[in-house]
Design a protein around this motif. Structure first.
Motif, mmCIF file in Angstrom:
data_model
loop_
_atom_site.group_PDB
_atom_site.id
_atom_site.type_symbol
_atom_site.label_atom_id
_atom_site.label_comp_id
_atom_site.label_asym_id
_atom_site.label_seq_id
_atom_site.Cartn_x
_atom_site.Cartn_y
_atom_site.Cartn_z
ATOM 1 N N ASN A 23 0.834 -1.187 0.000
ATOM 2 C CA ASN A 23 0.000 0.000 0.000
ATOM 3 C C ASN A 23 0.880 1.252 0.000
ATOM 4 O O ASN A 23 2.110 1.170 0.032
ATOM 5 N N ARG A 24 0.233 2.423 -0.053
ATOM 6 C CA ARG A 24 0.990 3.669 -0.136
ATOM 7 C C ARG A 24 1.822 3.901 1.124
ATOM 8 O O ARG A 24 2.921 4.450 1.053
ATOM 9 N N ALA A 25 1.278 3.490 2.267
ATOM 10 C CA ALA A 25 2.034 3.661 3.507
ATOM 11 C C ALA A 25 3.338 2.881 3.455
ATOM 12 O O ALA A 25 4.380 3.349 3.923
ATOM 13 N N ILE A 34 2.209 9.440 8.853
ATOM 14 C CA ILE A 34 2.292 8.466 7.765
ATOM 15 C C ILE A 34 1.136 8.678 6.790
ATOM 16 O O ILE A 34 1.318 8.634 5.560
ATOM 17 N N ARG A 35 -0.067 8.911 7.314
ATOM 18 C CA ARG A 35 -1.211 9.191 6.444
ATOM 19 C C ARG A 35 -0.931 10.386 5.543
ATOM 20 O O ARG A 35 -1.229 10.366 4.342
ATOM 21 N N GLU A 36 -0.380 11.424 6.127
ATOM 22 C CA GLU A 36 -0.115 12.632 5.356
ATOM 23 C C GLU A 36 0.944 12.389 4.291
ATOM 24 O O GLU A 36 0.802 12.829 3.136
ATOM 25 N N LEU A 37 2.009 11.677 4.653
ATOM 26 C CA LEU A 37 3.049 11.374 3.672
ATOM 27 C C LEU A 37 2.494 10.536 2.525
ATOM 28 O O LEU A 37 2.784 10.787 1.349
ATOM 29 N N ALA A 38 1.682 9.534 2.870
ATOM 30 C CA ALA A 38 1.125 8.654 1.845
ATOM 31 C C ALA A 38 0.160 9.409 0.938
ATOM 32 O O ALA A 38 0.128 9.186 -0.281
ATOM 33 N N ALA A 49 2.290 11.771 -1.375
ATOM 34 C CA ALA A 49 3.371 11.190 -2.169
ATOM 35 C C ALA A 49 2.959 11.074 -3.624
ATOM 36 O O ALA A 49 1.809 10.757 -3.946
ATOM 37 N N SER A 50 3.907 11.343 -4.520
ATOM 38 C CA SER A 50 3.648 11.119 -5.936
ATOM 39 C C SER A 50 3.631 9.625 -6.195
ATOM 40 O O SER A 50 4.413 8.864 -5.604
ATOM 41 N N PRO A 53 4.308 6.560 -8.573
ATOM 42 C CA PRO A 53 4.976 6.141 -9.810
ATOM 43 C C PRO A 53 4.032 5.381 -10.726
ATOM 44 O O PRO A 53 3.070 4.765 -10.276
ATOM 45 N N ALA A 54 4.330 5.420 -12.012
ATOM 46 C CA ALA A 54 3.482 4.731 -12.986
ATOM 47 C C ALA A 54 3.385 3.240 -12.688
ATOM 48 O O ALA A 54 2.348 2.623 -12.860
ATOM 49 N N ALA A 55 4.497 2.653 -12.225
ATOM 50 C CA ALA A 55 4.495 1.212 -11.926
ATOM 51 C C ALA A 55 3.491 0.895 -10.831
ATOM 52 O O ALA A 55 2.832 -0.142 -10.851
ATOM 53 N N PHE A 56 3.347 1.802 -9.867
ATOM 54 C CA PHE A 56 2.398 1.560 -8.780
ATOM 55 C C PHE A 56 0.971 1.709 -9.280
ATOM 56 O O PHE A 56 0.079 0.958 -8.913
ATOM 57 N N ASP A 57 0.724 2.697 -10.170
ATOM 58 C CA ASP A 57 -0.595 2.854 -10.754
ATOM 59 C C ASP A 57 -1.017 1.587 -11.497
ATOM 60 O O ASP A 57 -2.140 1.113 -11.367
ATOM 61 N N GLU A 58 -0.100 1.039 -12.273
ATOM 62 C CA GLU A 58 -0.387 -0.175 -13.027
ATOM 63 C C GLU A 58 -0.670 -1.331 -12.090
ATOM 64 O O GLU A 58 -1.560 -2.144 -12.313
ATOM 65 N N HIS A 59 0.079 -1.386 -10.976
ATOM 66 C CA HIS A 59 -0.054 -2.482 -10.011
ATOM 67 C C HIS A 59 -1.450 -2.490 -9.389
ATOM 68 O O HIS A 59 -2.115 -3.503 -9.344
#
Length: 287
Positions: free
Chosen positions: A133-135, A268-272, A275-276, A278-284
């Motif tokens: 996850n983003r966190a 952590i919530r705020e950082l997540a 955070a930008s 990445p395209a790889a994460f969007d695809e995932h």
């Protein structure tokens, strides 16, 4: 009376046998009852028709794991049915079947994403991260920025100086991870498959080689259950970790790290959230 009796095993075998279409397996001829005949199941399982008949009749004693595997294949059982067959026949689940994976289903990804303050990952027995996850991306490692074949936790720990510097007690973490990795690959029957990774780490890291030759074995119940990190933005933080098996995929494991401090959780919530991605994460996450 126990529900796991020889008769229970026989009843289950018969119920699965009668649901199969004989024509799908090349069997023909008129039949008085639906499904495959006992001798046809025995033929497909490469076992004695008499022995299979005894199993359905609740006779003949406990079958071996090998026989149950053959019957499972002959009856085209699902993973859940295969596990139930072993529980009825031997009183224990079968060995884990390893299936390669590079992602999880959307339902599991949504579960990870719902943990907005708790870094969470899903890993294979060889400790390749296949979901996060983003966190986790902002606290642990930005897995989405890496190619899939470079998302191995052991490689991070022994090759990446940034990951190493985050660990509050790298030596203890490394010893635990190597021992847990050893247990996981053995449980999944992947000792030989993991050989290439082990050989590579032994070549590049004398520290890994020493730990590997110690033959220690660990589980996530060992230790105090707290991971301590030195994060570049959060400072020194403590995360309580818990490990879970993934429903329907016993070869996969989920690890969730829960912040012990509410203020850290909020940061952590705020950082997540900021955070930008990445395209790889969007695809995932969209797969």
């Amino acid at each position: 009376m126990s529900v796991n009796t020889p008769r229970s095993l026989g009843d289950f075998l018969k119920s699965r046998r009668t649901r199969l279409d004989p024509a799908s397996f090349g069997f023909s001829g008129r039949r008085r009852t639906p499904g495959l005949r006992r001798e046809e199941v025995a033929q497909r399982a490469h076992i004695s028709p008499t022995w299979y008949t005894w199993l359905e009749q609740g006779r003949g004693g406990a079958p071996s794991a090998e026989v149950l595997e053959r019957i499972s294949g002959a009856l085209m059982l699902t993973d859940a049915e295969r596990e139930h067959l072993f529980m009825l026949g031997l009183g224990r689940p079968p060995e884990v079947r390893y299936r390669s994976a590079d992602r999880v289903n959307p339902r599991m990804q949504r579960l990870l994403d719902s943990l907005d303050a708790s870094p969470a990952i899903i890993k294979t027995p060889t400790w390749d991260v296949v979901a996060w996850n983003r966190a986790a991306a902002v606290v642990l490692t930005d897995y989405g920025a890496l190619p899939p074949d470079q998302r191995n936790i052991l490689q991070f720990l022994f090759r990446d100086p940034t990951v190493r510097a985050k660990q509050h007690d790298w030596e203890s973490v490394a010893r635990f991870v190597v021992g847990a990795f050893r247990a996981d690959v053995a449980r999944a029957g992947l000792v030989s498959e993991a050989g290439e990774l082990v050989d590579e780490l032994c070549r590049i890291s004398p520290e890994f080689e020493v730990l590997w030759r110690d033959n220690d074995v660990h589980s996530h119940e060992d230790g105090d259950g707290v991971k301590r990190l030195t994060h570049p933005e959060l400072g020194v933080i403590e995360l309580e970790y818990s490990a879970f098996s993934v429903d329907g995929r016993p070869d996969l494991g989920m690890i969730v790290y829960t912040p012990l401090d509410r203020e850290v959780a909020q940061r952590i919530r705020e950082l997540a959230a900021n955070a930008s991605t990445p395209a790889a994460f969007d695809e995932h996450v969209s797969s």
